[in-house]
Scaffold this motif. Structure first.
Motif, PDB file in Angstrom:
ATOM      1  N   HIS A  69       1.238 -13.069  -8.594  1.00 42.23           N
ATOM      2  CA  HIS A  69      -0.061 -13.077  -7.912  1.00 42.23           C
ATOM      3  C   HIS A  69      -0.941 -11.931  -8.417  1.00 42.23           C
ATOM      4  CE1 HIS A  69       2.385 -10.288  -5.595  1.00 42.23           C
ATOM      5  NE2 HIS A  69       1.296  -9.786  -5.042  1.00 42.23           N
ATOM      6  N   ILE A  70      -0.329 -10.813  -8.814  1.00 45.23           N
ATOM      7  CA  ILE A  70      -1.091  -9.713  -9.410  1.00 45.23           C
ATOM      8  C   ILE A  70      -1.568 -10.106 -10.804  1.00 45.23           C
ATOM      9  CG2 ILE A  70      -0.936  -7.339 -10.250  1.00 45.23           C
ATOM     10  CD1 ILE A  70      -1.167  -7.563  -7.215  1.00 45.23           C
ATOM     11  N   ALA A  71      -0.688 -10.763 -11.558  1.00 45.93           N
ATOM     12  CA  ALA A  71      -1.089 -11.268 -12.877  1.00 45.93           C
ATOM     13  C   ALA A  71      -2.246 -12.252 -12.743  1.00 45.93           C
ATOM     14  CB  ALA A  71       0.095 -11.933 -13.573  1.00 45.93           C
ATOM     15  N   HIS A  72      -2.222 -13.050 -11.688  1.00 41.33           N
ATOM     16  CA  HIS A  72      -3.297 -14.021 -11.473  1.00 41.33           C
ATOM     17  C   HIS A  72      -4.622 -13.315 -11.195  1.00 41.33           C
ATOM     18  CE1 HIS A  72      -4.727 -18.028 -10.867  1.00 41.33           C
ATOM     19  NE2 HIS A  72      -5.099 -17.810  -9.622  1.00 41.33           N
ATOM     20  N   MET A  73      -4.551 -12.220 -10.442  1.00 38.12           N
ATOM     21  CA  MET A  73      -5.748 -11.415 -10.205  1.00 38.12           C
ATOM     22  C   MET A  73      -6.267 -10.838 -11.523  1.00 38.12           C
ATOM     23  SD  MET A  73      -6.115  -7.819  -8.096  1.00 38.12           S
ATOM     24  CE  MET A  73      -5.330  -6.910  -9.438  1.00 38.12           C
ATOM     25  N   ARG A  75      -5.782 -12.038 -14.519  1.00 37.74           N
ATOM     26  CA  ARG A  75      -6.316 -13.148 -15.318  1.00 37.74           C
ATOM     27  C   ARG A  75      -7.747 -13.476 -14.869  1.00 37.74           C
ATOM     28  NH1 ARG A  75      -2.448 -16.171 -14.550  1.00 37.74           N
ATOM     29  NH2 ARG A  75      -1.442 -16.017 -16.590  1.00 37.74           N
ATOM     30  N   HIS A  76      -7.946 -13.536 -13.576  1.00 39.58           N
ATOM     31  CA  HIS A  76      -9.276 -13.837 -13.032  1.00 39.58           C
ATOM     32  C   HIS A  76     -10.284 -12.754 -13.442  1.00 39.58           C
ATOM     33  CE1 HIS A  76     -12.357 -15.236 -10.253  1.00 39.58           C
ATOM     34  NE2 HIS A  76     -12.440 -14.014  -9.760  1.00 39.58           N
ATOM     35  N   GLN A  82     -14.308  -8.445 -16.164  1.00 40.04           N
ATOM     36  CA  GLN A  82     -14.322  -7.288 -15.275  1.00 40.04           C
ATOM     37  C   GLN A  82     -12.985  -6.541 -15.220  1.00 40.04           C
ATOM     38  OE1 GLN A  82     -17.137  -6.316 -13.892  1.00 40.04           O
ATOM     39  NE2 GLN A  82     -18.205  -8.076 -14.780  1.00 40.04           N
ATOM     40  N   LEU A  83     -12.024  -6.895 -16.058  1.00 41.92           N
ATOM     41  CA  LEU A  83     -10.711  -6.261 -15.964  1.00 41.92           C
ATOM     42  C   LEU A  83     -10.781  -4.781 -16.325  1.00 41.92           C
ATOM     43  CD1 LEU A  83      -7.729  -6.530 -15.359  1.00 41.92           C
ATOM     44  CD2 LEU A  83      -7.347  -7.272 -17.727  1.00 41.92           C
TER      45      LEU A  83
END
Length: 204
Positions: A69-73, A75-76, A82-83
């Protein structure tokens, strides 16, 4: 006569496979080689294979391997451009690098909320809602995984391919038909959604 037909059929099949492999080698191809047993969480049940495939994809992209779920954040944020802003904001808030602290993200809940708020221009309430529900609301399906692979390939250009080279699959699956079906489904979805640009090669 039948032997001759079988012989030429085998030769034709071998030639087709060799031609396909030549096509893959000629294209820009990312290769992810891993031993399934060393990457798997053996408490994952029938989704163990899918979780490993997602883990190695996330690690390939520089995202969190242990917390999907952190990886998904991440990725988004990267897809939004904005990463890097999030990394900088988190470091300002916590005094620590995001890459070294992300596995302990739950100890930095307030800093993650503040960094998300700054990077995405969200309200604090929205950022808090996402952070607090991220793990519970994360949905891992074979179709979602294949779509994330496709988005990765598309970000690298129309000719980009990816090959998952998976060692010791036979030993890992054993007699578990659910895991074998899961592997088959992963391969089929990658083939369909990525239009032949994602390959799975296993040793057994």
């Amino acid at each position: 006569h039948r032997r001759a037909v079988d012989f030429f059929s085998d030769k034709f099949t071998d030639a087709m496979l060799f031609a396909d492999l030549q096509k893959v080698v000629a294209a820009a191809t990312d290769t992810i080689l891993f031993n399934i047993d060393t990457k798997a969480d053996h408490r994952s049940g029938r989704d163990a294979l899918l979780q490993v495939f997602l883990k190695v994809l996330n690690e390939k992209q520089g995202y969190s391997g242990d917390h999907p779920h952190i990886a998904h954040m991440e990725r988004h944020l990267e897809e939004k451009g904005q990463l890097a802003d999030f990394h900088a904001a988190f470091e300002r808030e916590s005094g620590e690098s995001w890459l070294t602290e992300r596995d302990a993200w739950n100890f930095h809940r307030d800093e993650v909320v503040a960094a998300l708020k700054e990077a995405l221009g969200q309200s604090e309430e929205s950022a808090e809602k996402w952070v607090d529900g991220a793990e519970k609301n994360f949905s891992l399906t074979v179709e979602n995984f294949a779509k994330w692979v496709k988005r990765y390939l598309d970000s690298k250009g129309p000719g980009q391919r990816i090959m998952f080279l998976v060692d010791e699959v036979g030993q890992f699956i054993g007699g578990d038909t659910h895991l074998m079906l899961n592997l088959q489904t992963i391969t089929e979805q990658l083939g369909t959604i990525c239009n032949g640009r994602a390959w799975v090669v296993v040793t057994s």
